[in-house]
Design an enzyme around this catalytic site. Structure first.
Site, PDB file in Angstrom:
ATOM      1  N   TRP A 173       0.813  -1.206   0.210  1.00 19.20           N
ATOM      2  CA  TRP A 173      -0.028  -0.037  -0.052  1.00 19.20           C
ATOM      3  C   TRP A 173       0.871   1.450  -0.106  1.00 19.20           C
ATOM      4  O   TRP A 173       1.831   1.413   0.804  1.00 19.20           O
ATOM      5  CB  TRP A 173      -1.035  -0.036   1.202  1.00 19.20           C
ATOM      6  CG  TRP A 173      -1.854   1.198   1.388  1.00 19.20           C
ATOM      7  CD1 TRP A 173      -2.590   1.635   0.361  1.00 19.20           C
ATOM      8  CD2 TRP A 173      -2.153   1.765   2.717  1.00 19.20           C
ATOM      9  NE1 TRP A 173      -3.342   2.670   1.027  1.00 19.20           N
ATOM     10  CE2 TRP A 173      -3.077   2.927   2.235  1.00 19.20           C
ATOM     11  CE3 TRP A 173      -1.646   1.771   3.916  1.00 19.20           C
ATOM     12  CZ2 TRP A 173      -3.520   3.752   3.341  1.00 19.20           C
ATOM     13  CZ3 TRP A 173      -1.925   2.569   4.669  1.00 19.20           C
ATOM     14  CH2 TRP A 173      -3.099   3.582   4.690  1.00 19.20           C
ATOM     15  N   ASP A 255      -0.634  -5.837   9.011  1.00 20.13           N
ATOM     16  CA  ASP A 255      -1.669  -4.985   8.609  1.00 20.13           C
ATOM     17  C   ASP A 255      -2.981  -5.777   8.284  1.00 20.13           C
ATOM     18  O   ASP A 255      -3.225  -6.640   7.427  1.00 20.13           O
ATOM     19  CB  ASP A 255      -1.078  -4.199   7.341  1.00 20.13           C
ATOM     20  CG  ASP A 255      -2.237  -3.338   6.932  1.00 20.13           C
ATOM     21  OD1 ASP A 255      -3.409  -3.013   7.268  1.00 20.13           O
ATOM     22  OD2 ASP A 255      -1.792  -2.183   6.050  1.00 20.13           O
ATOM     23  N   LYS A 290     -13.689  -1.194   6.316  1.00 20.49           N
ATOM     24  CA  LYS A 290     -14.486  -1.844   5.321  1.00 20.49           C
ATOM     25  C   LYS A 290     -15.584  -2.932   5.729  1.00 20.49           C
ATOM     26  O   LYS A 290     -16.422  -3.101   5.247  1.00 20.49           O
ATOM     27  CB  LYS A 290     -13.257  -2.818   4.588  1.00 20.49           C
ATOM     28  CG  LYS A 290     -12.594  -1.982   3.569  1.00 20.49           C
ATOM     29  CD  LYS A 290     -11.481  -1.000   4.345  1.00 20.49           C
ATOM     30  CE  LYS A 290     -10.663  -0.263   3.424  1.00 20.49           C
ATOM     31  NZ  LYS A 290      -9.760   0.614   4.026  1.00 20.49           N
TER      32      LYS A 290
END
Length: 441
Positions: A173, A255, A290
């Site tokens: 990312w 993560d 999310k």
């Protein structure tokens, strides 16, 4: 007569005053140029920062006047109507909170206790004793990563003047690098995606982990739904990764932003569970933006696993210090929503159903896109996307093709070719496939 003359004189003076016929007065104006004795303006030499690689695209998309356009850049889930929905369970939880809320007082530095307990259960289950896990609520997954990076930079240096090193997968990312560097960590990389830009180069990954980091370094891992590629290790590969981390004394820095979007809630935690079976220490940064659809509420957490209860307590105190010097304490609302849902069996069941609906729809969109591209004469084979998981897929499109999609069709994709599959739409899939075929053939 005297009175009349005097009245006329007063009237004349008032008229002259209104007409402002008096001699001009000197005007004093601040000079645009600093005087010889004045210090130069500090901000004049600041240059414009480049636009964010992902959020900058959304700004451009919003400014695009075309009605026919599609945003496949930023990682948010959208339904068939192109809207990021509020989950039904979230609406129900918010009503419960509204009815029972009695205060807007500050939370503690480490956040809402019920939320922290829910995070511990969801991320760690009963695998790690509670007294070896420290949980700190954070503003989103990004905030969690930032708090964890500050903690590592302040508490785990390699020696005077030698910041701790953290190894990031290639690619990762885009914000990972900036977060780690801004915290003062030394950033390095290890291999991840193969030269075909489609599959995991596991041999190179293991070779790097065996040779590049040194004991005490941290290795950042995506627990599931790797961003930006959608390519995850298999269970056997996770086992080998965990063994290397243990043997070399490397700290797993995980993560965990997309739990439930890959293969399911528990299945997506399998890699993390394997790691925790092999190491005594780890840091896990989780996000609920999310899987609860709480993007604007910024709900995340840092979970730290230590080898002893004493080390856990000390680490928690330092995590709280990092929070205190940054944003002092976290916001309540999003965390209260998560805690309310997970404390109510009916709301929990509703949430799991809605999460599964989102996961299956993303899988369906990926399959529809692959099938649609297969019908395009001369188009590249996109079947490799079927092996990728979660919201993102590495499309293999070049930066030039990405630019052409934006210019000709108003289709916005990150320059690396990363596509947010959750931004696709069933009703416009043929249009999307026609556009991709036009630039890729």
């Amino acid at each position: 007569m005297g009175g009349t003359r005097w009245s006329k004189l007063v009237g004349l003076v008032k008229l002259l005053d209104l007409l402002d016929l008096s001699p001009p007065r000197p005007h004093f104006r601040m000079s645009a140029t600093p005087s010889a004795t004045r210090a130069p303006h500090r901000f004049d030499s600041i240059s414009l920062a480049p636009p964010d690689a992902i959020l900058g695209l959304t700004e451009a998309f919003n400014s695009d006047p075309r009605a026919d356009k599609m945003n496949l850049s930023v990682g948010v889930y959208k339904d068939a109507a192109g809207v990021t929905p509020i989950l039904r369970c979230v609406k129900a939880a918010e009503q419960k909170l509204l009815d029972g809320e009695t205060t807007k007082g500050y939370l503690s530095i480490d956040g809402l206790p019920d939320y922290r307990g829910a995070v511990r259960e969801m991320v760690f289950g009963d695998q790690v004793p509670a007294d070896r896990v420290a949980i700190v609520q954070a503003p989103g997954g990004t905030g969690a990563l930032s708090v964890a990076a500050d903690f590592l930079a302040s508490q785990c240096s390699a020696g005077p003047g030698k910041p701790m090193r953290v190894f990031l997968p290639t690619p990762t990312w885009a914000n990972h690098n900036a977060i780690m560097q801004d915290a003062g960590l030394a950033v390095d990389s290890y291999s991840y995606l193969g030269s075909d830009r489609r599959t995991l180069d596991f041999d190179a990954l293991i070779s790097d982990l065996k040779t590049k980091p040194s004991t005490g370094d941290a290795v950042l891992l995506h627990a599931c739904c790797h961003n930006p590629t959608g390519v995850d290790p298999t269970p056997d590969q996770w086992q080998e990764i965990a063994s290397v981390l243990s043997q070399r004394g490397l700290l797993p820095f995980v993560d965990f932003a997309y739990q439930g979007f890959g293969d399911g809630l528990e299945q997506d935690a399998a890699g993390l569970r394997t790691i925790l079976e092999n190491v005594d220490e780890a840091i896990v940064c989780s996000s609920y933006s999310k899987n609860f659809g709480l993007y604007s509420e910024r709900v995340g957490a840092v979970g730290l696993v230590a080898a002893s209860a004493q080390a856990t307590a000390a680490s928690l105190s330092q995590l709280k210090r990092c929070v205190r010097s940054n944003y002092s304490n976290p916001p309540r609302h999003g965390a209260a929503i998560v805690a309310t849902i997970l404390a109510d069996s009916e709301l929990t069941a509703m949430w799991k159903d809605e999460l599964e609906e989102m996961r299956l729809r993303i899988t369906s969109l990926r399959e529809l896109f692959v099938a649609g591209m297969a019908k395009q004469p001369g188009a590249p084979d996109f079947k490799f996307l079927l092996d990728q998981k979660g919201m993102f897929s590495f499309s293999g499109l070049s930066p030039m093709q990405v630019d052409e999609l934006k210019a000709k069709y108003g289709i916005y994709i990150v320059g690396s070719g990363r596509i947010n599959v959750a931004g696709m739409n069933e009703d416009r899939m043929d249009w999307l496939c026609d556009a991709v075929a036009d630039v890729a053939c």
